[in-house]
Motif scaffolding. Structure first.
Motif, PDB file in Angstrom:
ATOM      1  N   ARG A  25       0.843  -1.205   0.000  1.00 36.74           N
ATOM      2  CA  ARG A  25       0.000   0.000   0.000  1.00 36.74           C
ATOM      3  C   ARG A  25       0.869   1.243   0.000  1.00 36.74           C
ATOM      4  O   ARG A  25       1.866   1.317   0.718  1.00 36.74           O
ATOM      5  CB  ARG A  25      -0.905   0.001   1.230  1.00 36.74           C
ATOM      6  CG  ARG A  25      -1.937  -1.106   1.173  1.00 36.74           C
ATOM      7  CD  ARG A  25      -2.763  -1.120   2.406  1.00 36.74           C
ATOM      8  NE  ARG A  25      -1.917  -1.609   3.509  1.00 36.74           N
ATOM      9  CZ  ARG A  25      -2.375  -2.018   4.668  1.00 36.74           C
ATOM     10  NH1 ARG A  25      -3.648  -1.975   4.925  1.00 36.74           N
ATOM     11  NH2 ARG A  25      -1.561  -2.455   5.599  1.00 36.74           N
ATOM     12  N   ASN A  26       0.480   2.206  -0.811  1.00 40.31           N
ATOM     13  CA  ASN A  26       1.158   3.502  -0.892  1.00 40.31           C
ATOM     14  C   ASN A  26       2.684   3.386  -1.011  1.00 40.31           C
ATOM     15  O   ASN A  26       3.421   3.877  -0.157  1.00 40.31           O
ATOM     16  CB  ASN A  26       0.780   4.348   0.326  1.00 40.31           C
ATOM     17  CG  ASN A  26      -0.709   4.528   0.426  1.00 40.31           C
ATOM     18  OD1 ASN A  26      -1.354   4.858  -0.567  1.00 40.31           O
ATOM     19  ND2 ASN A  26      -1.269   4.290   1.593  1.00 40.31           N
ATOM     20  N   ARG A  28       6.495   4.075  -2.193  1.00 37.79           N
ATOM     21  CA  ARG A  28       7.224   5.326  -2.438  1.00 37.79           C
ATOM     22  C   ARG A  28       7.478   5.504  -3.930  1.00 37.79           C
ATOM     23  O   ARG A  28       7.604   4.533  -4.677  1.00 37.79           O
ATOM     24  CB  ARG A  28       8.544   5.315  -1.671  1.00 37.79           C
ATOM     25  CG  ARG A  28       8.337   5.343  -0.174  1.00 37.79           C
ATOM     26  CD  ARG A  28       9.613   5.236   0.551  1.00 37.79           C
ATOM     27  NE  ARG A  28      10.617   6.150  -0.024  1.00 37.79           N
ATOM     28  CZ  ARG A  28      11.711   6.501   0.581  1.00 37.79           C
ATOM     29  NH1 ARG A  28      11.982   6.028   1.761  1.00 37.79           N
ATOM     30  NH2 ARG A  28      12.572   7.311   0.006  1.00 37.79           N
ATOM     31  N   ARG A  29       7.598   6.763  -4.329  1.00 38.52           N
ATOM     32  CA  ARG A  29       7.798   7.100  -5.740  1.00 38.52           C
ATOM     33  C   ARG A  29       9.066   6.454  -6.315  1.00 38.52           C
ATOM     34  O   ARG A  29       9.044   5.877  -7.400  1.00 38.52           O
ATOM     35  CB  ARG A  29       7.872   8.607  -5.919  1.00 38.52           C
ATOM     36  CG  ARG A  29       8.073   9.038  -7.379  1.00 38.52           C
ATOM     37  CD  ARG A  29       8.083  10.540  -7.545  1.00 38.52           C
ATOM     38  NE  ARG A  29       6.859  11.160  -7.094  1.00 38.52           N
ATOM     39  CZ  ARG A  29       5.730  11.230  -7.805  1.00 38.52           C
ATOM     40  NH1 ARG A  29       5.695  10.715  -9.001  1.00 38.52           N
ATOM     41  NH2 ARG A  29       4.667  11.804  -7.333  1.00 38.52           N
ATOM     42  N   CYS A  32       8.509   2.841  -7.011  1.00 46.61           N
ATOM     43  CA  CYS A  32       7.684   2.651  -8.212  1.00 46.61           C
ATOM     44  C   CYS A  32       8.517   2.845  -9.479  1.00 46.61           C
ATOM     45  O   CYS A  32       8.349   2.113 -10.457  1.00 46.61           O
ATOM     46  CB  CYS A  32       6.508   3.621  -8.202  1.00 46.61           C
ATOM     47  SG  CYS A  32       5.274   3.231  -6.964  1.00 46.61           S
ATOM     48  N   GLN A  39       2.977   6.036 -10.329  1.00 44.46           N
ATOM     49  CA  GLN A  39       2.684   6.132  -8.895  1.00 44.46           C
ATOM     50  C   GLN A  39       1.290   5.580  -8.611  1.00 44.46           C
ATOM     51  O   GLN A  39       0.297   6.290  -8.786  1.00 44.46           O
ATOM     52  CB  GLN A  39       2.780   7.588  -8.445  1.00 44.46           C
ATOM     53  CG  GLN A  39       2.523   7.800  -6.971  1.00 44.46           C
ATOM     54  CD  GLN A  39       3.727   7.408  -6.140  1.00 44.46           C
ATOM     55  OE1 GLN A  39       4.846   7.411  -6.628  1.00 44.46           O
ATOM     56  NE2 GLN A  39       3.502   7.049  -4.906  1.00 44.46           N
ATOM     57  N   GLY A  41      -1.728   3.652  -6.077  1.00 47.42           N
ATOM     58  CA  GLY A  41      -2.099   3.602  -4.669  1.00 47.42           C
ATOM     59  C   GLY A  41      -1.592   2.337  -4.022  1.00 47.42           C
ATOM     60  O   GLY A  41      -1.274   2.304  -2.839  1.00 47.42           O
ATOM     61  N   ALA A  42      -1.507   1.262  -4.828  1.00 46.96           N
ATOM     62  CA  ALA A  42      -1.048  -0.016  -4.296  1.00 46.96           C
ATOM     63  C   ALA A  42      -0.505  -0.900  -5.421  1.00 46.96           C
ATOM     64  O   ALA A  42      -0.837  -0.716  -6.587  1.00 46.96           O
ATOM     65  CB  ALA A  42      -2.185  -0.738  -3.580  1.00 46.96           C
ATOM     66  N   GLU A  84      -5.791   1.520  -7.294  1.00 56.00           N
ATOM     67  CA  GLU A  84      -6.121   2.078  -5.984  1.00 56.00           C
ATOM     68  C   GLU A  84      -6.077   0.960  -4.940  1.00 56.00           C
ATOM     69  O   GLU A  84      -6.246  -0.217  -5.272  1.00 56.00           O
ATOM     70  CB  GLU A  84      -7.512   2.714  -6.020  1.00 56.00           C
ATOM     71  CG  GLU A  84      -7.611   3.906  -6.958  1.00 56.00           C
ATOM     72  CD  GLU A  84      -6.652   5.030  -6.556  1.00 56.00           C
ATOM     73  OE1 GLU A  84      -6.515   5.301  -5.347  1.00 56.00           O
ATOM     74  OE2 GLU A  84      -6.032   5.615  -7.456  1.00 56.00           O
ATOM     75  N   VAL A  85      -5.879   1.318  -3.699  1.00 57.17           N
ATOM     76  CA  VAL A  85      -5.699   0.320  -2.641  1.00 57.17           C
ATOM     77  C   VAL A  85      -6.884  -0.647  -2.566  1.00 57.17           C
ATOM     78  O   VAL A  85      -6.689  -1.874  -2.549  1.00 57.17           O
ATOM     79  CB  VAL A  85      -5.469   0.999  -1.266  1.00 57.17           C
ATOM     80  CG1 VAL A  85      -5.430  -0.048  -0.153  1.00 57.17           C
ATOM     81  CG2 VAL A  85      -4.189   1.823  -1.279  1.00 57.17           C
TER      82      VAL A  85
END
Length: 113
Positions: A25-26, A28-29, A32, A39, A41-42, A84-85
């Motif tokens: 989850r989320n 880091r840039r 990614c 980028q 969300g997950a 998205e997550v």
């Protein structure tokens, strides 16, 4: 007096199993960028044996939620998708449930970081 050592050979026998089902989850840039994904969300990651199961899991995941498949390798059984997550979590659950209930795979627990 001679000491006898017992040698044990363990072999890997592939079966129908999901060895990894994980959600990042989320992320880091910079992480990614190293993965080569935008980028998200997950990130959802699965490893499946036999490797062709990754194709089926990818199909089930895309039908379960609005995600983007980033990578499928039918030789290693690796599947990676983003979104998205909540979408990634829904897709991962859908893929695991399909492989378990329809094809009789032994699932791994879904883990999160």
């Amino acid at each position: 007096m001679t000491e006898t050592k017992q040698r044990i050979v363990q072999e890997y026998v592939p079966g129908k199993q999901i060895t990894l089902a994980h959600i990042i989850r989320n992320p880091r840039r910079d992480f990614c960028e190293r993965l080569g994904v935008d980028q998200p969300g997950a990130v959802g990651i699965m490893t499946i044996t036999p490797g062709e199961g990754a194709i089926i899991a990818g199909d089930a995941a895309t039908k379960a939620a609005n995600i983007h498949v980033e990578f499928v390798d039918r030789f290693t059984g690796c599947l990676m998708f983003t979104g998205e997550v909540t979408a990634v979590e829904t897709a991962l659950k859908g893929a695991v449930m399909t492989l378990e209930s329809v094809l009789g795979f032994v699932p791994a627990p879904i883990t999160r970081t």
